[in-house]
Design a protein around this motif. Sequence first.
Motif, PDB file in Angstrom:
ATOM      1  N   ILE A 135     -10.444  33.893  -7.570  1.00 14.19           N
ATOM      2  CA  ILE A 135      -9.380  34.925  -7.837  1.00 14.19           C
ATOM      3  C   ILE A 135      -9.866  35.989  -8.363  1.00 14.19           C
ATOM      4  O   ILE A 135     -10.823  35.954  -9.090  1.00 14.19           O
ATOM      5  CB  ILE A 135      -8.384  34.252  -8.876  1.00 14.19           C
ATOM      6  N   PRO A 136      -9.671  37.220  -7.539  1.00 12.55           N
ATOM      7  CA  PRO A 136     -10.420  38.437  -8.165  1.00 12.55           C
ATOM      8  C   PRO A 136      -9.700  38.744  -9.270  1.00 12.55           C
ATOM      9  O   PRO A 136      -8.481  38.957  -9.384  1.00 12.55           O
ATOM     10  CB  PRO A 136      -9.910  39.329  -6.934  1.00 12.55           C
ATOM     11  N   ILE A 137     -10.437  39.040 -10.519  1.00 13.94           N
ATOM     12  CA  ILE A 137      -9.886  39.374 -11.699  1.00 13.94           C
ATOM     13  C   ILE A 137     -10.804  40.537 -12.127  1.00 13.94           C
ATOM     14  O   ILE A 137     -11.918  40.631 -11.614  1.00 13.94           O
ATOM     15  CB  ILE A 137      -9.505  38.439 -12.695  1.00 13.94           C
TER      16      ILE A 137
ATOM     17  N   ASN B  26      -6.338  40.275 -17.666  1.00 17.28           N
ATOM     18  CA  ASN B  26      -7.020  39.736 -16.422  1.00 17.28           C
ATOM     19  C   ASN B  26      -6.891  40.769 -15.041  1.00 17.28           C
ATOM     20  O   ASN B  26      -7.945  40.795 -14.382  1.00 17.28           O
ATOM     21  CB  ASN B  26      -6.449  38.331 -15.881  1.00 17.28           C
ATOM     22  N   PHE B  27      -5.812  41.396 -15.120  1.00 13.83           N
ATOM     23  CA  PHE B  27      -5.646  42.398 -13.954  1.00 13.83           C
ATOM     24  C   PHE B  27      -5.597  43.795 -14.236  1.00 13.83           C
ATOM     25  O   PHE B  27      -4.972  44.610 -13.571  1.00 13.83           O
ATOM     26  CB  PHE B  27      -4.463  41.800 -12.958  1.00 13.83           C
ATOM     27  N   GLY B  28      -6.341  44.162 -15.362  1.00 12.09           N
ATOM     28  CA  GLY B  28      -6.594  45.370 -15.673  1.00 12.09           C
ATOM     29  C   GLY B  28      -5.516  46.228 -16.292  1.00 12.09           C
ATOM     30  O   GLY B  28      -5.289  47.471 -16.102  1.00 12.09           O
ATOM     31  N   LEU B  29      -4.382  45.600 -16.665  1.00 19.23           N
ATOM     32  CA  LEU B  29      -3.227  46.132 -17.337  1.00 19.23           C
ATOM     33  C   LEU B  29      -3.265  46.220 -18.875  1.00 19.23           C
ATOM     34  O   LEU B  29      -3.731  45.363 -19.465  1.00 19.23           O
ATOM     35  CB  LEU B  29      -1.803  45.531 -16.702  1.00 19.23           C
ATOM     36  N   THR B  30      -2.927  47.445 -19.414  1.00 18.93           N
ATOM     37  CA  THR B  30      -3.183  47.299 -20.872  1.00 18.93           C
ATOM     38  C   THR B  30      -1.978  47.760 -21.644  1.00 18.93           C
ATOM     39  O   THR B  30      -1.842  47.645 -22.689  1.00 18.93           O
ATOM     40  CB  THR B  30      -4.360  48.597 -21.338  1.00 18.93           C
ATOM     41  N   ASP B  31      -1.042  48.568 -20.985  1.00 14.02           N
ATOM     42  CA  ASP B  31       0.301  49.167 -21.792  1.00 14.02           C
ATOM     43  C   ASP B  31       1.464  48.337 -21.847  1.00 14.02           C
ATOM     44  O   ASP B  31       2.108  48.224 -20.769  1.00 14.02           O
ATOM     45  CB  ASP B  31       0.599  50.553 -20.942  1.00 14.02           C
ATOM     46  N   LEU B  32       1.470  47.618 -22.830  1.00 17.16           N
ATOM     47  CA  LEU B  32       2.543  46.533 -23.128  1.00 17.16           C
ATOM     48  C   LEU B  32       3.639  47.267 -24.180  1.00 17.16           C
ATOM     49  O   LEU B  32       3.314  47.812 -24.940  1.00 17.16           O
ATOM     50  CB  LEU B  32       1.864  45.492 -23.847  1.00 17.16           C
ATOM     51  N   THR B 159      -5.554  43.220  -6.752  1.00 17.13           N
ATOM     52  CA  THR B 159      -6.260  43.107  -5.484  1.00 17.13           C
ATOM     53  C   THR B 159      -5.665  44.065  -4.722  1.00 17.13           C
ATOM     54  O   THR B 159      -6.488  44.271  -3.934  1.00 17.13           O
ATOM     55  CB  THR B 159      -5.713  41.744  -5.034  1.00 17.13           C
ATOM     56  N   GLY B 160      -4.721  44.929  -4.747  1.00 16.51           N
ATOM     57  CA  GLY B 160      -4.386  45.947  -3.793  1.00 16.51           C
ATOM     58  C   GLY B 160      -4.971  47.209  -4.512  1.00 16.51           C
ATOM     59  O   GLY B 160      -5.329  48.102  -3.510  1.00 16.51           O
ATOM     60  N   ARG B 161      -5.843  47.162  -5.381  1.00 17.28           N
ATOM     61  CA  ARG B 161      -6.588  48.421  -5.970  1.00 17.28           C
ATOM     62  C   ARG B 161      -7.640  48.965  -4.748  1.00 17.28           C
ATOM     63  O   ARG B 161      -7.710  50.011  -4.628  1.00 17.28           O
ATOM     64  CB  ARG B 161      -7.446  48.279  -7.241  1.00 17.28           C
ATOM     65  N   ALA B 162      -8.232  47.927  -4.446  1.00 13.27           N
ATOM     66  CA  ALA B 162      -9.246  48.400  -3.313  1.00 13.27           C
ATOM     67  C   ALA B 162      -8.564  49.020  -2.298  1.00 13.27           C
ATOM     68  O   ALA B 162      -9.327  49.788  -1.468  1.00 13.27           O
ATOM     69  CB  ALA B 162      -9.883  46.925  -2.866  1.00 13.27           C
ATOM     70  N   ASP B 163      -7.656  48.752  -1.441  1.00 12.26           N
ATOM     71  CA  ASP B 163      -6.879  49.688  -0.527  1.00 12.26           C
ATOM     72  C   ASP B 163      -7.071  51.008  -0.763  1.00 12.26           C
ATOM     73  O   ASP B 163      -6.844  51.430  -1.983  1.00 12.26           O
ATOM     74  CB  ASP B 163      -5.356  49.246  -0.427  1.00 12.26           C
TER      75      ASP B 163
END
Lengths: 255, 255
Positions: A135-137, B26-32, B159-163
């Motif tokens: 899983i890409p993380i 895990n997915f690069g999100l920080t603002d909660l 995973t869409g970041r790379a697009d």
Amino acid sequence: MDAPAVILDRPQLAENIGSAARIMANFGLTDLRLVSPRDGWPQERAWATASGANWPLDGARVFDTVADAIADLKVVLATTARPRETNLPVETPRQASARLRAAIADGLACGLLFGAERAGLETQDIALCQGIVTIPIDPKFHSLNLAQAVAINGYEWWTGRADAPPDKFREGPPPADQASMMGLYGHLEDELEAAGFFFPPENKPSMVRNLRVALGRAGFTDQEVRTLRGVVTALSKGRGKVLERLARKKADPSG
Amino acid sequence: MDAPAVILDRPQLAENIGSAARIMANFGLTDLRLVSPRDGWPQERAWATASGANWPLDGARVFDTVADAIADLKVVLATTARPRETNLPVETPRQASARLRAAIADGLACGLLFGAERAGLETQDIALCQGIVTIPIDPKFHSLNLAQAVAINGYEWWTGRADAPPDKFREGPPPADQASMMGLYGHLEDELEAAGFFFPPENKPSMVRNLRVALGRAGFTDQEVRTLRGVVTALSKGRGKVLERLARKKADPSG
């Protein structure tokens, strides 16, 4: 068998088994296999965590080793971020789900193998598999919860099933035609003219254009155009009525 | 801001907040952002569940209402399986993540809004958003865990970041933030109330919601919001002035 089995190797927490079962049910997976669960099996807390997704738990089978658990399967993919020295193909969950769909369409029984919460999978067990799913993380934080790993793979399995875009609820009614929009614009602009809004007068054409551009972007439906015309009428006439009533009241306080 | 904020509306269990923080990391999100967490904030159990992903929790901000929590955001997508009668566009997490990436590439602050564990999101809060994200799941079992919903959306975001960012300019200035839109809505609704527009009164909530959804779709700029507030003022006050002037004229025809 129309979906891959989910094999959990030495799961530690019953809550994680229950959470895995719940997300399996969300994504059409039913065949749950447990390899030497640390605290034995069955465990009530798994059912409590599954929020009603009981069938993967009720039907779960327990095995001593990964080899036993996958003995009847033809294509098993190991979910791990650590491919180690196995030299197996490494795929994303999306690629893996395409591969599993193709195999199942060919009548091959498939499985997805997940490691223990901290220890992960042993190289000897990965070596029994036909591929690796990673899983890409974010490399800055790669401690992934077991049930979340099942979730991502389940989600890719489920969304890839049809390979057609999922059903949308509805697109909603179409936008109103230009005639209706012109009717709205004309109504609004007449009332604004009457209210002295277009000042100085030489700016009226650009003010009209800016309003039309802003409102036009919304793509209002016919119903919304009718509502907005009611808004214009209410704002322009309603306030006047209130003032008239006040004026009448002043003129005749007994009224 | 290079990733969407995650807004949890009235989360009940600290464990779910911690699990959400972990998968965010895990997915690069920080603002909660937390809207009225049931058991208050901070709560130790959230940190215990996050397995070391402390930074979203350490930086979490608490708000009283969804409107407050999203006031500075330009594009907010509501995660719900129940689009109700809002007439907002419904997208999959994959489509939504493309939309969020495009908006963020344009410098627009974005957010993903998640409802409470059982209750989900209220229609009035969905109506403040620019779109709906629905995770495709098996209709046979659609009770989806909160942190799992964050996981699927976070995974698609990551995973869409790379697009490559889509090749498009936004013409003109960015949309106004939610606080400006709330100001416009409040102004309009107050004047409509004064004008007797909301009739019968029990229909007011749905009338308000329909107006907000229709106007919200336009993505008004700050300048457009100012113009529209001028429109509301002109329509509600201007007609009164015209009537007053007419009344004065009648009283004193020489004026």
